[in-house]
Motif scaffolding. Structure first.
Motif, PDB file in Angstrom:
ATOM      1  N   HIS A   7       0.854  -1.179   0.000  1.00 25.30           N
ATOM      2  CA  HIS A   7       0.000   0.000   0.000  1.00 25.30           C
ATOM      3  C   HIS A   7       0.894   1.234   0.000  1.00 25.30           C
ATOM      4  CE1 HIS A   7      -3.532  -2.448   1.161  1.00 25.30           C
ATOM      5  NE2 HIS A   7      -2.633  -3.140   1.851  1.00 25.30           N
ATOM      6  N   LEU A  20       1.209  -5.168   4.148  1.00 18.42           N
ATOM      7  CA  LEU A  20       0.439  -5.827   5.204  1.00 18.42           C
ATOM      8  C   LEU A  20      -0.469  -6.885   4.607  1.00 18.42           C
ATOM      9  CD1 LEU A  20      -0.922  -2.906   7.423  1.00 18.42           C
ATOM     10  CD2 LEU A  20       0.927  -4.482   7.972  1.00 18.42           C
ATOM     11  N   GLN A  22      -4.101  -8.534   4.396  1.00 19.97           N
ATOM     12  CA  GLN A  22      -5.396  -7.860   4.346  1.00 19.97           C
ATOM     13  C   GLN A  22      -6.086  -7.753   5.715  1.00 19.97           C
ATOM     14  OE1 GLN A  22      -6.377  -6.126   1.817  1.00 19.97           O
ATOM     15  NE2 GLN A  22      -8.286  -5.483   2.767  1.00 19.97           N
ATOM     16  N   HIS A  25      -4.698  -4.790   7.471  1.00 24.73           N
ATOM     17  CA  HIS A  25      -5.122  -3.544   6.835  1.00 24.73           C
ATOM     18  C   HIS A  25      -6.570  -3.224   7.189  1.00 24.73           C
ATOM     19  CE1 HIS A  25      -5.917  -0.734   3.447  1.00 24.73           C
ATOM     20  NE2 HIS A  25      -4.737  -0.318   3.846  1.00 24.73           N
ATOM     21  N   GLU A  26      -7.422  -4.225   7.229  1.00 30.08           N
ATOM     22  CA  GLU A  26      -8.824  -4.010   7.584  1.00 30.08           C
ATOM     23  C   GLU A  26      -8.964  -3.485   9.010  1.00 30.08           C
ATOM     24  OE1 GLU A  26     -10.726  -7.738   6.695  1.00 30.08           O
ATOM     25  OE2 GLU A  26     -10.478  -7.437   4.534  1.00 30.08           O
ATOM     26  N   SER A  57       5.951  -1.261   8.363  1.00 28.20           N
ATOM     27  CA  SER A  57       5.020  -2.401   8.306  1.00 28.20           C
ATOM     28  C   SER A  57       4.962  -3.132   9.635  1.00 28.20           C
ATOM     29  CB  SER A  57       5.428  -3.361   7.184  1.00 28.20           C
ATOM     30  OG  SER A  57       5.375  -2.712   5.937  1.00 28.20           O
TER      31      SER A  57
END
Length: 75
Positions: A7, A20, A22, A25-26, A57
């Protein structure tokens, strides 16, 4: 198993990237929403607090872990 995704974000006037899975990230998106702030602002906050020898990260993952351990509370 979740694949790592890269990202990009602008923090303090420069572009940077982080990678990252997912689910991490969520959760970051959820934290930003709960704090009523843009994701970039949350990432900038985490970046400013991380040790200089830790990569962004990793710092983001640790932040998510601590948030989850605290029961999903900000502060």
């Amino acid at each position: 198993m979740s694949l790592v995704r890269k990202h990009s974000v602008a923090i303090r006037g420069h572009r940077t990237s982080y990678s990252l899975e997912q689910p991490f990230h969520e959760v970051l998106l959820s934290i930003a929403a709960q704090k009523n702030m843009p994701l970039a602002a949350l990432i900038a906050e985490i970046d400013a607090e991380r040790p200089r020898d830790a990569n962004l990260s990793s710092a983001l993952r640790v932040h998510v872990l601590r948030w989850v351990q605290a029961g999903g509370r900000t502060g």
